[in-house]
Design an enzyme around this catalytic site. Structure first.
Site, PDB file in Angstrom:
ATOM      1  N   ASN B  95       0.809  -1.219   0.000  1.00 39.50           N
ATOM      2  CA  ASN B  95       0.000   0.000   0.000  1.00 39.50           C
ATOM      3  C   ASN B  95       0.843   1.271   0.000  1.00 39.50           C
ATOM      4  O   ASN B  95       0.586   2.192  -0.758  1.00 39.50           O
ATOM      5  CB  ASN B  95      -0.899   0.029   1.241  1.00 39.50           C
ATOM      6  CG  ASN B  95      -1.888  -1.113   1.237  1.00 39.50           C
ATOM      7  OD1 ASN B  95      -2.620  -1.284   0.269  1.00 39.50           O
ATOM      8  ND2 ASN B  95      -1.889  -1.916   2.282  1.00 39.50           N
ATOM      9  N   THR B 123       3.143  -8.040  -1.336  1.00 37.53           N
ATOM     10  CA  THR B 123       3.108  -7.979   0.121  1.00 37.53           C
ATOM     11  C   THR B 123       2.618  -9.298   0.688  1.00 37.53           C
ATOM     12  O   THR B 123       1.602  -9.828   0.246  1.00 37.53           O
ATOM     13  CB  THR B 123       2.213  -6.833   0.645  1.00 37.53           C
ATOM     14  OG1 THR B 123       2.009  -7.037   2.054  1.00 37.53           O
ATOM     15  CG2 THR B 123       0.851  -6.789  -0.018  1.00 37.53           C
ATOM     16  N   ILE B 124       3.338  -9.809   1.664  1.00 42.76           N
ATOM     17  CA  ILE B 124       2.877 -11.027   2.321  1.00 42.76           C
ATOM     18  C   ILE B 124       1.569 -10.776   3.071  1.00 42.76           C
ATOM     19  O   ILE B 124       0.844 -11.704   3.359  1.00 42.76           O
ATOM     20  CB  ILE B 124       3.936 -11.604   3.294  1.00 42.76           C
ATOM     21  CG1 ILE B 124       4.268 -10.653   4.442  1.00 42.76           C
ATOM     22  CG2 ILE B 124       5.191 -11.999   2.538  1.00 42.76           C
ATOM     23  CD1 ILE B 124       5.054 -11.317   5.575  1.00 42.76           C
ATOM     24  N   ASP B 125       1.284  -9.510   3.368  1.00 43.36           N
ATOM     25  CA  ASP B 125       0.058  -9.187   4.114  1.00 43.36           C
ATOM     26  C   ASP B 125      -1.205  -9.391   3.279  1.00 43.36           C
ATOM     27  O   ASP B 125      -2.297  -9.476   3.835  1.00 43.36           O
ATOM     28  CB  ASP B 125       0.099  -7.738   4.606  1.00 43.36           C
ATOM     29  CG  ASP B 125       1.123  -7.555   5.701  1.00 43.36           C
ATOM     30  OD1 ASP B 125       1.492  -8.552   6.349  1.00 43.36           O
ATOM     31  OD2 ASP B 125       1.556  -6.408   5.912  1.00 43.36           O
ATOM     32  N   MET B 168       2.787 -12.839  11.190  1.00 40.51           N
ATOM     33  CA  MET B 168       2.914 -11.454  10.752  1.00 40.51           C
ATOM     34  C   MET B 168       1.588 -10.914  10.200  1.00 40.51           C
ATOM     35  O   MET B 168       0.762 -11.672   9.699  1.00 40.51           O
ATOM     36  CB  MET B 168       4.031 -11.326   9.713  1.00 40.51           C
ATOM     37  CG  MET B 168       5.410 -11.513  10.335  1.00 40.51           C
ATOM     38  SD  MET B 168       6.761 -11.283   9.139  1.00 40.51           S
ATOM     39  CE  MET B 168       6.940  -9.490   9.186  1.00 40.51           C
ATOM     40  N   GLY B 169       1.448  -9.593  10.264  1.00 41.10           N
ATOM     41  CA  GLY B 169       0.225  -8.952   9.785  1.00 41.10           C
ATOM     42  C   GLY B 169      -0.272  -7.959  10.806  1.00 41.10           C
ATOM     43  O   GLY B 169      -0.765  -8.335  11.850  1.00 41.10           O
ATOM     44  N   ARG B 170      -0.092  -6.677  10.477  1.00 41.18           N
ATOM     45  CA  ARG B 170      -0.396  -5.640  11.449  1.00 41.18           C
ATOM     46  C   ARG B 170      -1.912  -5.443  11.572  1.00 41.18           C
ATOM     47  O   ARG B 170      -2.463  -5.502  12.655  1.00 41.18           O
ATOM     48  CB  ARG B 170       0.245  -4.343  10.951  1.00 41.18           C
ATOM     49  CG  ARG B 170       0.408  -3.251  11.950  1.00 41.18           C
ATOM     50  CD  ARG B 170       0.802  -1.970  11.219  1.00 41.18           C
ATOM     51  NE  ARG B 170       1.891  -2.228  10.273  1.00 41.18           N
ATOM     52  CZ  ARG B 170       3.151  -1.868  10.476  1.00 41.18           C
ATOM     53  NH1 ARG B 170       3.482  -1.242  11.578  1.00 41.18           N
ATOM     54  NH2 ARG B 170       4.070  -2.112   9.564  1.00 41.18           N
ATOM     55  N   GLU B 225       0.262 -10.776  14.989  1.00 36.90           N
ATOM     56  CA  GLU B 225       1.088  -9.826  15.743  1.00 36.90           C
ATOM     57  C   GLU B 225       0.370  -8.506  15.989  1.00 36.90           C
ATOM     58  O   GLU B 225       0.745  -7.746  16.873  1.00 36.90           O
ATOM     59  CB  GLU B 225       2.391  -9.551  14.988  1.00 36.90           C
ATOM     60  CG  GLU B 225       2.179  -8.878  13.639  1.00 36.90           C
ATOM     61  CD  GLU B 225       3.461  -8.537  12.896  1.00 36.90           C
ATOM     62  OE1 GLU B 225       4.560  -8.795  13.408  1.00 36.90           O
ATOM     63  OE2 GLU B 225       3.349  -8.001  11.769  1.00 36.90           O
ATOM     64  N   ARG B 281       8.871 -14.991   5.969  1.00 33.87           N
ATOM     65  CA  ARG B 281       8.804 -14.209   4.738  1.00 33.87           C
ATOM     66  C   ARG B 281       9.945 -14.537   3.795  1.00 33.87           C
ATOM     67  O   ARG B 281       9.816 -14.432   2.579  1.00 33.87           O
ATOM     68  CB  ARG B 281       8.862 -12.728   5.125  1.00 33.87           C
ATOM     69  CG  ARG B 281       8.786 -11.815   3.964  1.00 33.87           C
ATOM     70  CD  ARG B 281       8.542 -10.398   4.402  1.00 33.87           C
ATOM     71  NE  ARG B 281       9.784  -9.659   4.515  1.00 33.87           N
ATOM     72  CZ  ARG B 281       9.842  -8.344   4.707  1.00 33.87           C
ATOM     73  NH1 ARG B 281       8.732  -7.647   4.857  1.00 33.87           N
ATOM     74  NH2 ARG B 281      10.979  -7.727   4.796  1.00 33.87           N
TER      75      ARG B 281
END
Lengths: 380, 380
Positions: B95, B123-125, B168-170, B225, B281
């Site tokens: 993004n 992005t891995i997200d 992971m992942g905000r 996370e 990742r």
């Protein structure tokens, strides 16, 4: 570990070969607790071909425990062996398990019950005495070394300058040391390696990190979960009231998040931390072929010797040649390994206590079983 | 990610094919900061065959940054493009990177400088809008799903009853959700899954853990996370004064050690925590073949369209059929993705907010690129 079941398969298949078909071969569910609870798994009654699958499965197919035997437990265990006519007893594990096997063996002898007992070494910590290495170590070492290469590729390209990777190992630094195998070029990760054999002050740690950061602008650190400060206090986050397992070992770990916070607080630098933990131990993608082969071999050796009448020993591994990497097996008395702990020798720790000596490569490289995956980089 | 370089290789190789040999093809070292610092890497000047290696290397071969452009930076960037006669501009990222590409594209147009700009998603997200998925996601999802299978094998056999794996992942739970692919049997790990789209009170969390523990005696938990409590406060350990990156995103993570401590303190149960972090990742051992192929394909598509005269778009991915899994590419305006964030849709979160709906499997399974490794278990 990722190869413990190979050892179990080795011993079990040997038992199938050498015992007559009317004899039972049992697994105790959850190790010694399975014996004490009389929860046995019929290993002859498993589906055909299952051992091909069990041999390569991570985790302990029979289950495990963390039980320190009392004298009463030992007497009870011997009585149950007698009750079920258990004549051969194999125990796969590390120092504590060898202690359990030793106690059982001695108690059986003292009570005049004839039972042959063998220990089979298994621990990613690599800290059993008398053996060149412990099955499980090579595969976990391979995971950590490869993860360090991969992580280094990512951190090299990231604006986060500091990254700590926490490595398993309460008292012994063998696994943390193995991350040195990731290095080839002078600036390759890891740039600092801390093993629990060396006590580490927070001041020394911060000074080390700052020195590398000032020199090259990024720092990747391998650090053992068992690190203690100069007073012998754990550097990890406090764990609260659940602090010890059945053997009284303190619960360690989360030293990397604690030190990442120290770096951020004191040096004002962003610091990540990664902690693969049990994923390192269980990853079948990173099994060292050498490790698996030796794991099965040492299990078979223990069974061969037991069925030939030997008892009260742990099967140990001797390095015969390298290259080609070749091992042989030999028995060592259980009492010589039961309460010993083989730490990383001081000769493998580099001066300054923040790195591993190059000589360690010769010991560890054959155990990880072949080339690690290395990657191309653009020239600039 | 483990496949970002495949996208770069796709775009670069397309440029080599389509531009005449006298034109330069440059990489900006460290993303937009490389442009602002005029640190360019000559991509035509690399050794023969290097792209075969770069394509499969994890991490960003050109480096990366976390720089939020000011208006002054944007003007400076356009001026530098003009100075160096940069006519085609590709930016690979998530993004924030699409925001950067969008600002640069609009500023160039406004100042009358003719430069064609394309964004390439990475992005891995998996949280970019308008595209079926983001390259990088499938491989990281594969890592987490496989790690969950492996970890489950180990924890099942261990006397430590509780284990948390931090993912992971905000803000977006796509990766955490992917751990559901590890399950086949009803008692397979993970038993609880928490995504950041759902706020989680400590009381609800403890009640969930206790319920599963009372029922089956062991609990494996996948947790993002980025988890926040019902007030929107992070559930992770505090990070101290270094708390935000260049985009003002707070530094997250270490939610698993925080919640492991909560479990130990409140429920009196031993709780481990594992956090593969960037290792997930960067792991080239777990690359999804589908993910790598699409990563390269989307990079090539972006370049084809740019050299055909299109500009101001991000190359997006459409799922055409499944099975067989087949995608096509199409352009979406940069401004439609620049400041959007695609969270996990509510339909994929199971009732109760502590699990992922079975319907998610259909979305995610093709992206991880083939069967995960499953293991035999003894019958008892």
């Amino acid at each position: 570990t990722a190869v413990i079941n190979a050892s179990v398969a080795g011993a079990v298949l040997e038992a199938f070969d050498r015992l007559d078909a009317s004899s039972q071969v049992w697994g105790a569910k959850g190790g010694i607790t399975g014996l004490l609870n009389e929860t046995f798994i019929g290993l002859r009654q498993q589906p055909n071909g299952i051992w091909d699958g069990i041999r390569v499965a991570p985790g302990a197919a029979l289950g495990s425990c963390r039980k320190k035997l009392t004298e009463e437990d030992v007497a009870c265990a011997v009585a149950l062996c007698r009750k079920h006519d258990i004549r051969y007893f194999f125990y796969v594990g590390g120092n504590d398990s060898m202690d359990t096997a030793n106690m059982l063996s001695k108690a059986a002898q003292a009570s005049g019950y004839e039972m042959l007992v063998a220990g089979v070494p298994k621990t990613i910590d690599n800290d059993l005495a008398e053996t060149d290495f412990c099955p499980g170590y090579g595969s976990a070492a391979r995971f950590y070394a490869q993860a360090m290469i991969d992580l280094g590729m990512d951190i090299r390209s990231l604006p986060t300058p500091i990254c700590l990777m926490e490595v398993m190992g309460r008292n012994a630094g063998w696994l943390t040391a193995a991350t040195m195998l990731a290095r080839r070029a002078p600036d390759d990760a890891p740039h600092l390696i801390y093993v629990p054999e060396v006590r580490l002050s927070r001041e020394k740690f911060l000074a080390d990190v700052k020195e590398v950061y000032d020199r090259q602008g990024w720092v990747v650190i391998a650090i053992s979960e068992g690190m203690c400060d100069e007073k012998g206090e754990s550097l990890s986050l406090p764990t609260g009231k659940v602090a010890a397992d059945g053997f009284g070992h303190r619960m360690v770990g989360d030293v990397a998040p604690a030190l990442a916070r120290l770096i951020m607080g004191e040096l004002g630098l962003r610091a990540r931390n990664e902690k693969p933990g049990l994923i390192a131990r269980a990853s079948s993608h990173h099994v060292s072929p050498v490790d698996r082969e030796v794991a099965e071999g040492v299990g078979r050796f223990a069974a061969q010797r037991v069925f030939a009448g030997e008892t009260d020993f742990m099967a140990a591994i001797r390095r015969e040649s390298d290259p080609p990497f070749r091992v042989s097996y030999f028995p060592v008395p259980l009492e010589k390994v039961a309460n010993a702990e083989r730490l990383l020798p001081a000769e493998y720790v580099a001066d300054g206590g923040n790195d591993i000596a190059e000589s360690f490569r010769e010991y560890a490289e054959p155990l990880v079983g072949g080339e690690l995956r290395r990657y191309a980089r653009l020239r600039w």
